[in-house]
Design an enzyme around this catalytic site. Sequence first.
Site, PDB file in Angstrom:
ATOM      1  CB  SER A  42      -0.944   0.012   1.207  1.00 54.63           C
ATOM      2  OG  SER A  42      -0.214  -0.089   2.416  1.00 54.63           O
ATOM      3  CG  ASP A 352      -3.989   5.704   6.987  1.00 54.48           C
ATOM      4  OD1 ASP A 352      -2.806   5.534   7.379  1.00 54.48           O
ATOM      5  OD2 ASP A 352      -4.442   5.131   5.973  1.00 54.48           O
ATOM      6  CG  HIS A 355      -1.015   3.903   4.510  1.00 52.87           C
ATOM      7  ND1 HIS A 355      -2.255   3.497   4.981  1.00 52.87           N
ATOM      8  CD2 HIS A 355      -0.464   2.823   3.907  1.00 52.87           C
ATOM      9  CE1 HIS A 355      -2.436   2.218   4.666  1.00 52.87           C
ATOM     10  NE2 HIS A 355      -1.352   1.791   4.026  1.00 52.87           N
TER      11      HIS A 355
END
Length: 388
Positions: A42, A352, A355
């Site tokens: 991610s 968040d 990340h």
Amino acid sequence: MKFFTQFTTIVLLLSCFLSIQAEKLKSSQSCEFQAIFNFGDSNSDTGCMSAAFYPAILPYGETFFHEAVDRFSDGRLIIDFIAKHLGMPFLSAYINSIGTSYRHGANFAAGSSTIMRQNKTYFDGGTPFTLEIQVEQFNQFKSRTGKFFTQANKSSYTRHFPKPEDIAKSIFILDIGQNDIADVISKVGKEDSHALISNIVEYFSKQIQSLHFFGARTFWIHNTGPIGCLPVAMPIHNAHNNQTQVVGYLDQNGCVNSQNDLAKEFNKKLKDIVVKLREQFHDASFTYVDMFSAKYELISNANKSGFVDPSGICCGYHENGYHVYCGNKATINGKEIVTSSCEDPSKYISWDGVHYTEAANQWIANRILDGSFSDPPLPIAQSCQITH
């Protein structure tokens, strides 16, 4: 005789000087990469998971794109800044079929991805897009696009896909391993973490060898970041953690030492693997990028760099062990929690809790692109140079 000796000495010195200058010129030349092929999780996913499962929602993407985009951040990722630095457009996710162009490469990275194979589904926190699958997707990409250039009307494809000969002139970036370390952390006390990490880096090496077999020649390999410094791992957001008072549990930045130690062990073994790959493949370049140190430097100097405390989270609810991630809502103890982003994401390192924000990504990218955290210490634009 004396004159001849002096003349010979001058010739040798001049020859030596010209040789040094030639080496300097060679080392300063740009590689002129034709494409970027990225593999990861991610931290560099630019649309895979959104295309495969659920589309992105606001506030993801709000800072730079001003709309929901397929990135786990409020804006651009490190891979976006790398592409910009190399004079290329943002990478399209390989499986994102709408409005995509692959002329300058493709992005195979997917959220939740690991190096090792998984036995979990996406809904259990897993992903089908492990590194092995991403490498196979690249092989398919190369094979299928290569066929286009054997057809009579091949000129119509040059606008959309890299030429077969461009593969060897491309840079292959890998940023993966964080989720593998998270899995090792979850198994501490149950399995041998040292053996698990060794297996991970050995499997990583196999995928690199496969990419080399498929034509890759320039590798830019990121190690994993300080996972113990992710805010969701910090005790301040996990009040139920009963180890917070143990001496040595946390470092001076509030990061969990034991988790970072596992990341460091992974990174050491990864670097050893990169050294072995250099010895094995003399026709390829391998750059090891110390992302751990770059990110930890930012965390250690957050205030001096214009950021708030590194434990701060811009978007999401993370209190007393409850985690509601950015853009979602939930009911906790009878109270509805609706998450939204902070007023100024550029002041936060963490977007968040897991990340990084665009501002942090840009800060990190600016530190690694010039080779300051690389082995060998070459700027990314010159990383095609083979050093052994």
